[in-house]
Motif scaffolding. Structure first.
Motif, PDB file in Angstrom:
ATOM      1  N   LEU A 167       0.830  -1.202   0.000  1.00 22.86           N
ATOM      2  CA  LEU A 167       0.000   0.000   0.000  1.00 22.86           C
ATOM      3  C   LEU A 167       0.867   1.255   0.000  1.00 22.86           C
ATOM      4  N   LYS A 168       0.484   2.228  -0.800  1.00 20.74           N
ATOM      5  CA  LYS A 168       1.151   3.528  -0.781  1.00 20.74           C
ATOM      6  C   LYS A 168       0.455   4.465   0.203  1.00 20.74           C
ATOM      7  N   ASN A 169      -0.848   4.260   0.329  1.00 21.82           N
ATOM      8  CA  ASN A 169      -1.636   5.040   1.287  1.00 21.82           C
ATOM      9  C   ASN A 169      -2.443   4.067   2.134  1.00 21.82           C
ATOM     10  N   ASN A 170      -2.201   4.060   3.440  1.00 20.99           N
ATOM     11  CA  ASN A 170      -2.841   3.083   4.315  1.00 20.99           C
ATOM     12  C   ASN A 170      -4.254   3.464   4.723  1.00 20.99           C
ATOM     13  N   LYS A 171      -4.663   4.702   4.463  1.00 20.13           N
ATOM     14  CA  LYS A 171      -5.956   5.200   4.943  1.00 20.13           C
ATOM     15  C   LYS A 171      -7.080   4.856   3.960  1.00 20.13           C
ATOM     16  N   ILE A 172      -8.134   4.226   4.490  1.00 19.79           N
ATOM     17  CA  ILE A 172      -9.349   3.998   3.701  1.00 19.79           C
ATOM     18  C   ILE A 172     -10.564   4.244   4.591  1.00 19.79           C
ATOM     19  N   ILE A 173     -11.738   4.368   3.970  1.00 22.43           N
ATOM     20  CA  ILE A 173     -12.977   4.581   4.719  1.00 22.43           C
ATOM     21  C   ILE A 173     -13.507   3.230   5.185  1.00 22.43           C
ATOM     22  N   MET A 174     -13.662   3.063   6.511  1.00 24.14           N
ATOM     23  CA  MET A 174     -14.106   1.763   7.042  1.00 24.14           C
ATOM     24  C   MET A 174     -14.538   1.913   8.499  1.00 24.14           C
ATOM     25  N   GLU A 175     -15.092   0.830   9.038  1.00 25.12           N
ATOM     26  CA  GLU A 175     -15.343   0.712  10.466  1.00 25.12           C
ATOM     27  C   GLU A 175     -14.297  -0.271  10.978  1.00 25.12           C
ATOM     28  N   LYS A 176     -13.280   0.234  11.692  1.00 25.32           N
ATOM     29  CA  LYS A 176     -12.080  -0.565  11.961  1.00 25.32           C
ATOM     30  C   LYS A 176     -12.347  -1.796  12.814  1.00 25.32           C
ATOM     31  N   GLU A 177     -13.281  -1.701  13.762  1.00 23.35           N
ATOM     32  CA  GLU A 177     -13.561  -2.865  14.606  1.00 23.35           C
ATOM     33  C   GLU A 177     -14.156  -4.009  13.797  1.00 23.35           C
ATOM     34  N   LEU A 178     -15.047  -3.655  12.863  1.00 21.79           N
ATOM     35  CA  LEU A 178     -15.680  -4.696  12.048  1.00 21.79           C
ATOM     36  C   LEU A 178     -14.689  -5.310  11.053  1.00 21.79           C
ATOM     37  N   ILE A 179     -13.809  -4.473  10.488  1.00 19.37           N
ATOM     38  CA  ILE A 179     -12.781  -5.008   9.578  1.00 19.37           C
ATOM     39  C   ILE A 179     -11.824  -5.914  10.357  1.00 19.37           C
ATOM     40  N   ALA A 180     -11.456  -5.488  11.575  1.00 13.11           N
ATOM     41  CA  ALA A 180     -10.588  -6.322  12.418  1.00 13.11           C
ATOM     42  C   ALA A 180     -11.263  -7.652  12.717  1.00 13.11           C
ATOM     43  N   TRP A 181     -12.559  -7.601  12.979  1.00 19.71           N
ATOM     44  CA  TRP A 181     -13.328  -8.825  13.270  1.00 19.71           C
ATOM     45  C   TRP A 181     -13.306  -9.755  12.058  1.00 19.71           C
ATOM     46  N   THR A 182     -13.480  -9.178  10.884  1.00 21.81           N
ATOM     47  CA  THR A 182     -13.447  -9.972   9.649  1.00 21.81           C
ATOM     48  C   THR A 182     -12.104 -10.680   9.488  1.00 21.81           C
ATOM     49  N   LEU A 183     -11.024  -9.935   9.691  1.00 24.73           N
ATOM     50  CA  LEU A 183      -9.679 -10.525   9.564  1.00 24.73           C
ATOM     51  C   LEU A 183      -9.441 -11.586  10.623  1.00 24.73           C
ATOM     52  N   GLU A 184      -9.903 -11.337  11.846  1.00 23.33           N
ATOM     53  CA  GLU A 184      -9.743 -12.328  12.920  1.00 23.33           C
ATOM     54  C   GLU A 184     -10.420 -13.647  12.551  1.00 23.33           C
TER      55      GLU A 184
END
Length: 419
Positions: free
Chosen positions: A291-308
């Motif tokens: 990634l060149k830019n790490n920032k995206i629009i998201m809900e971080k807790e839910l994305i973390a949950w998905t990855l977990e």
């Protein structure tokens, strides 16, 4: 032998069976009726051309009464609205209607251009296989002429209409089954949402109590080794609290904000690194970011949950033999991709979509909610995609998460999403 009451699922199966059988019966009745109707109409359609042919021959032989000829010409022949050609036994045209050439003179007296039109039309009508053989009443073995015609427009139209109606019936059946399937999925989805929210509610009080007890133990037992264990316990309980909060967000409104995706991924990997199996076979997680830019629009807790959920499934698939889990992050145009590749058992191709359905699990424990919630988070909440990119038996699986970059949307740093 006595049988207990039928379950709702059994009633649905019986209803589905009768729906299928009723639809098949309806189609059979429709086909039989239309075929029977078409046969009758075909026979009726032959009657008028046959009468026209006989009329032509009788008129040529001057066997018919002039009054009868006028009646037949006015009330029967005059109402023919489709192409008809009458020939003698050798195939020479004697009379014709609705072919673009006036029928008021002998064939041999016509200009060559008109005769060419008649010949071409005659060949066309012969190819339709609509032929009536004219024979004398008292000698059926003798052929006096032929009548060639094209069926009337309403019969041709009905042939097309019956196929259209049959197609409509099939489409109706497919729509009925689709709606039935959709209702079943919605019911199942609502049950799981209720279950998730109730779980979140029930977990709230004991988690808060556990945090309080850990703090009390920290005050009473300030021994370094004990404090270290209590720190790990607190981290796990805080994770339980996060999970409870995530469950509570299902079915509610969430806000999407600009967050650091790489930071979220690193925190998830760090959590698993501290708890991965260390006996016999080892499992290691590797992060590769392009990634060149790490920032995206998201809900971080839910994305973390998905990855977990995805990484936890990868670990479970590799627990017997160990290996490496590769997390690759990169961006292509307006989409950020996260690939999680393991070296586990693999997934059969027939189950690529099935694993994301609620209640589907190959584990002895668990509700089968993890990947279904991951799919909901990625696709419904973040308008992205999640899928099995590839999988081979005994070699491993790659799960792909695709998240759109929403920075160009005005106000995208504070999006309200109903979930």
């Amino acid at each position: 032998m006595k049988f207990g009451p039928l379950s709702n699922e059994t009633y649905k199966k019986i209803l589905r069976f009768y729906l299928v059988m009723g639809s098949i019966l309806l189609i059979i009745i429709f086909i039989l009726y239309t075929n029977n109707y078409m046969q009758k109409r075909h026979l009726e359609a032959q009657t008028v051309p046959c009468l026209y042919g006989e009329y032509v021959h009788f008129k040529i032989e001057k066997k018919s009464d002039s009054g009868l000829c006028d009646y037949v010409e006015e009330n029967i022949i005059g109402k023919i609205d489709y192409p008809v050609i009458v020939t003698d036994a050798e195939g020479k045209p004697l009379s014709w209607k609705n072919i673009g050439v006036l029928n008021n003179t002998d064939y041999n007296s016509l200009p060559e251009s008109d005769r060419e039109i008649i010949r071409e039309k005659l060949c066309e009508l012969k190819s339709k296989n609509n032929e009536v053989i004219l024979t004398p009443v008292n000698d059926k073995s003798k052929i006096i002429g032929y009548v060639y015609y094209r069926e009337s427009g309403d019969i041709e139209l009905f042939k097309i209409v019956r196929y259209i109606e049959l197609t409509v019936v099939f489409i109706f059946i497919l729509i009925a089954f689709y709606i039935s399937s959709l209702i079943k999925k919605i019911e199942k989805n609502n049950i799981f949402i209720s279950l998730v929210k109730e779980t979140s509610h029930q977990l709230g009080t004991p988690i808060a109590s556990l945090i309080a007890w850990i703090e009390l133990l920290r005050l009473k037992e300030p021994v370094p080794e004990t404090v270290k264990v209590l720190d790990f316990m607190k981290t796990d309980v805080e994770l339980l609290q996060k999970i409870s909060n995530r469950f509570g967000k299902i079915g509610s409104k969430i806000k999407l904000k600009e967050e650091d995706l790489l930071q979220v991924i690193e925190s998830v990997i760090l959590y698993f690194d501290n708890r991965l199996p260390r006996m016999n076979n080892k499992i290691k997680i590797h992060l590769i970011s392009k990634l060149k830019n790490n920032k995206i629009i998201m809900e971080k807790e839910l994305i973390a949950w998905t990855l977990e959920n995805i990484i936890k499934n990868a670990i479970d698939a590799m627990v017997e033999k160990g290996g490496d889990i590769i997390v690759l992050v990169f961006q292509s145009k307006d989409t950020v991709y996260i690939h999680v590749k393991d070296e586990g058992k693999g997934i059969p191709k027939s189950e690529f979509h099935k694993i994301f359905e609620p209640g589907e699990t190959s584990k002895k424990r668990g509700w089968g909610l993890g990947l279904s919630l991951a799919k909901r988070i990625a696709e419904d909440y973040h308008k992205g995609k999640i899928k099995v990119l590839e999988s081979n038996a005994g070699e491993g699986t790659t799960i792909e998460i695709a998240l759109p970059v929403l920075k160009n949307i005005p106000g995208s740093d504070n999006l309200d999403i109903e979930v």
